[in-house]
Design a protein around this motif. Structure first.
Motif, mmCIF file in Angstrom:
data_model
loop_
_atom_site.group_PDB
_atom_site.id
_atom_site.type_symbol
_atom_site.label_atom_id
_atom_site.label_comp_id
_atom_site.label_asym_id
_atom_site.label_seq_id
_atom_site.Cartn_x
_atom_site.Cartn_y
_atom_site.Cartn_z
ATOM 1 N N CYS A 9 0.850 -1.191 0.000
ATOM 2 C CA CYS A 9 0.000 0.000 0.000
ATOM 3 C C CYS A 9 0.885 1.240 0.000
ATOM 4 O O CYS A 9 1.818 1.347 0.782
ATOM 5 C CB CYS A 9 -0.898 -0.030 1.235
ATOM 6 S SG CYS A 9 -1.894 1.458 1.412
ATOM 7 N N ILE A 11 0.114 4.034 0.925
ATOM 8 C CA ILE A 11 -0.202 4.944 2.024
ATOM 9 C C ILE A 11 0.348 4.411 3.341
ATOM 10 O O ILE A 11 1.023 5.119 4.076
ATOM 11 C CB ILE A 11 -1.724 5.181 2.117
ATOM 12 C CG1 ILE A 11 -2.188 5.930 0.852
ATOM 13 C CG2 ILE A 11 -2.067 5.988 3.369
ATOM 14 C CD1 ILE A 11 -3.679 6.071 0.729
ATOM 15 N N CYS A 12 0.100 3.126 3.614
ATOM 16 C CA CYS A 12 0.506 2.616 4.923
ATOM 17 C C CYS A 12 1.588 1.544 4.837
ATOM 18 O O CYS A 12 2.205 1.204 5.833
ATOM 19 C CB CYS A 12 -0.708 2.089 5.681
ATOM 20 S SG CYS A 12 -1.425 0.625 4.935
ATOM 21 N N CYS A 34 -4.032 -0.998 0.112
ATOM 22 C CA CYS A 34 -4.469 -2.130 0.915
ATOM 23 C C CYS A 34 -5.989 -2.080 1.009
ATOM 24 O O CYS A 34 -6.610 -1.113 0.558
ATOM 25 C CB CYS A 34 -3.850 -2.061 2.310
ATOM 26 S SG CYS A 34 -4.460 -0.667 3.270
ATOM 27 N N HIS A 37 -7.334 1.173 2.759
ATOM 28 C CA HIS A 37 -7.245 2.413 2.023
ATOM 29 C C HIS A 37 -8.001 2.365 0.701
ATOM 30 O O HIS A 37 -8.411 3.392 0.175
ATOM 31 C CB HIS A 37 -5.775 2.792 1.816
ATOM 32 C CG HIS A 37 -5.159 3.297 3.081
ATOM 33 N ND1 HIS A 37 -4.150 2.624 3.739
ATOM 34 C CD2 HIS A 37 -5.458 4.392 3.820
ATOM 35 C CE1 HIS A 37 -3.855 3.312 4.841
ATOM 36 N NE2 HIS A 37 -4.623 4.381 4.916
HETATM 37 ZN ZN LIG Z 1 -3.064 1.144 3.364
#
Ligand SMILES: [Zn+2]
Length: 122
Positions: A9, A11-12, A34, A37
């Motif tokens: 992901c 973002i994370c 993921c 998100h």
């Molecule tokens: Zn994520």
């Protein structure tokens, strides 16, 4: 033998569930997301619709050029067609083809020249 590409992901950093592509202006971007998100993105988005929404068009203003690719000088169509998209007819006329080729060649030369001029100016 196939190696599994592990996407994470963006973002994370958790294992990504899906890769999404979207457009920011004329540029396409991609993002691996993921499940969490992905859900978040989906919940904050809507279905893309074809064409432009009439509400976004500023009233009175001339319609903006379609897309980002210009097709050269635009000739106004004498007959306004309600259907915007029409398949382009294949050019079979050798005279037109020849003109086309010449125009392309000329454009290429002009581009090369201006590029060379820009280099010299630096
Ligand atoms: Zn994520």
């Amino acid at each position: 033998m196939a190696e599994k590409l592990v996407r994470v992901c963006d973002i994370c950093g958790r294992p990504a569930e899906q890769s999404v592509t979207f457009k920011v202006g004329p540029r396409s971007r991609a993002q691996d997301l993921c499940g969490t998100h992905l859900q978040e993105l989906v919940s904050h988005s809507h279905t893309a619709k074809r064409g432009r929404r009439p509400a976004l068009k500023p009233s009175g203003a001339a319609p903006a050029a379609r897309g980002s690719a210009h097709r050269g000088p635009t000739k106004r169509n004498p007959k306004p067609s309600s259907t915007a998209k029409r398949p382009r007819k294949r050019i079979t006329d050798p005279a037109v083809l020849e003109k086309r080729r010449a125009a392309l060649e000329k454009a290429r030369r002009v581009r090369a020249q201006s590029r060379a001029a820009a280099r010299q100016a630096v």
